[in-house]
Scaffold this active site. Structure first.
Site, mmCIF file in Angstrom:
data_model
loop_
_atom_site.group_PDB
_atom_site.id
_atom_site.type_symbol
_atom_site.label_atom_id
_atom_site.label_comp_id
_atom_site.label_asym_id
_atom_site.label_seq_id
_atom_site.Cartn_x
_atom_site.Cartn_y
_atom_site.Cartn_z
ATOM 1 N N GLN A 61 26.079 -17.541 81.670
ATOM 2 C CA GLN A 61 27.113 -18.086 80.400
ATOM 3 C C GLN A 61 26.641 -19.305 80.093
ATOM 4 O O GLN A 61 27.028 -19.955 79.054
ATOM 5 C CB GLN A 61 28.523 -17.854 80.506
ATOM 6 C CG GLN A 61 29.097 -18.815 81.532
ATOM 7 C CD GLN A 61 30.499 -18.392 81.926
ATOM 8 O OE1 GLN A 61 30.708 -17.356 82.416
ATOM 9 N NE2 GLN A 61 31.359 -19.454 81.279
ATOM 10 N N MET A 105 35.934 -20.785 87.190
ATOM 11 C CA MET A 105 34.651 -21.156 87.535
ATOM 12 C C MET A 105 34.931 -22.390 88.501
ATOM 13 O O MET A 105 34.047 -23.173 88.905
ATOM 14 C CB MET A 105 33.803 -21.441 86.412
ATOM 15 C CG MET A 105 33.368 -20.198 85.621
ATOM 16 S SD MET A 105 31.822 -20.715 84.763
ATOM 17 C CE MET A 105 32.090 -22.120 83.796
ATOM 18 N N HIS A 109 44.869 -24.159 85.507
ATOM 19 C CA HIS A 109 44.618 -22.984 86.290
ATOM 20 C C HIS A 109 45.769 -22.392 87.223
ATOM 21 O O HIS A 109 46.270 -21.486 87.204
ATOM 22 C CB HIS A 109 43.512 -23.135 87.237
ATOM 23 C CG HIS A 109 42.145 -23.259 86.518
ATOM 24 N ND1 HIS A 109 41.469 -24.418 86.651
ATOM 25 C CD2 HIS A 109 41.209 -22.572 85.910
ATOM 26 C CE1 HIS A 109 40.546 -24.410 85.847
ATOM 27 N NE2 HIS A 109 40.147 -23.382 85.462
ATOM 28 N N GLY A 147 43.488 -18.341 79.981
ATOM 29 C CA GLY A 147 44.140 -19.717 79.325
ATOM 30 C C GLY A 147 43.769 -19.653 77.743
ATOM 31 O O GLY A 147 42.774 -19.234 77.257
ATOM 32 N N LEU A 154 39.405 -26.450 89.782
ATOM 33 C CA LEU A 154 40.938 -26.193 89.663
ATOM 34 C C LEU A 154 41.730 -27.261 89.228
ATOM 35 O O LEU A 154 41.543 -28.316 89.536
ATOM 36 C CB LEU A 154 41.566 -25.353 90.475
ATOM 37 C CG LEU A 154 40.772 -23.811 91.118
ATOM 38 C CD1 LEU A 154 41.547 -23.137 92.073
ATOM 39 C CD2 LEU A 154 40.323 -22.925 89.832
#
Length: 276
Positions: free
Chosen positions: A59, A28, A35, A145, A31
């Site tokens: 979400q 999203m 990431h 992650g 960063l």
């Protein structure tokens, strides 16, 4: 780095580039080095690395949270170029969604535990957008992650149920030098919040260091007290669970994970540690 904003463009590109092993890192944006560690992992395991940046509205339970989610796209592009990412997919909302679109996939209790309890509907939104992204990018391998441990399980379950030809890879949590898990939300922490937020990783590591299957309930209780007694921290949950199901761990559980969620000031943070 190629940058695409429409499904048509990226689809045409991959038709032309067929035969490559595609590694995919959905994000999203906002960063950080966490990431970038996923990009590096993808580079080692694929021939073409695609990152997506899309702040997915479905979400978010809280419209204010969606509104204030950081979107530093120029800095993100610079980081991806420096890391040697091959492709960025950066669509707008109207490219990803049509009006009144419906989605629901039953994945059982996993959706309603832990994060799902505090953020109802969140994982349906996550699955909805990742399903779309997988169908657009058509990756061979997808990299996520460990910090969003439950998210990894949820998406893995979706991949299994929908029989999607994607290999899922979970990459280790990246931390700041003081132990704080890297997160796009860390930018919202005040200096005091950030200092107090270190109790999350401290409590998790304390549980790992003192782990004994006979005393799971006692460890959980002590960890809850550690986090709750830290100034400026509001604990939502601290759980020691089966890493495959997210049900509470028992003495016979083979794969155990401790997870925590709390607010540091106004910022909600999550973290976890793999115990065995």
């Amino acid at each position: 780095m190629k940058i695409f904003t429409t499904k048509q463009e990226i689809s045409a590109y991959f038709t032309y580039k067929s035969g490559k092993t595609i590694g995919f890192v959905p994000t999203m944006g906002a960063l950080h080095n966490g990431h970038i560690s996923l990009i590096k992992q993808a580079q080692q395991n694929s021939t073409e690395v695609v990152c997506s940046i899309f702040v997915n509205p479905t979400q978010f339970n809280d419209p204010k949270d969606l509104e204030k989610y950081p979107r530093p796209i120029a800095a993100d592009i610079a980081m991806l170029e420096q890391a040697g990412c091959d492709v960025l997919f950066n669509p707008q909302v109207n490219e990803m969604y049509v009006d009144n679109e419906k989605w629901h996939l039953d994945i059982g209790d996993m959706e309603h535990l832990l994060e799902g309890k505090f953020r109802p509907g969140h994982y349906q939104g996550v699955m909805q957008v990742v399903n779309k992204l997988f169908n657009i990018v058509k990756p061979d391998v997808a990299f996520f992650g460990q910090k969003d441990y439950q998210q990894f399980l949820v998406i893995s379950k979706m991949v299994e149920l929908l029989k999607m030809p994607v290999k899922m890879v979970m990459c280790p949590i990246q931390r700041e030098s003081d132990g704080l898990a890297m997160s796009s939300r860390n930018v919202h922490l005040t200096a005091d919040d950030r200092l107090h937020a270190l109790i999350l990783s401290k409590a998790l590591n304390w549980v790992k260091d003192n782990f004994n299957t006979e005393n799971i309930a006692s460890l959980k209780l002590q960890a809850e007290q550690m986090v709750s007694s830290e100034p400026g921290i509001e604990l939502e949950y601290f759980e020691i669970v089966d890493g495959n199901t997210l049900y509470p761990a028992t003495a016979s559980t083979k794969n155990i994970v401790a997870l925590v969620a709390a607010r540091a000031g106004k910022t909600r943070l999550i973290d976890n540690v793999l115990i065995n």
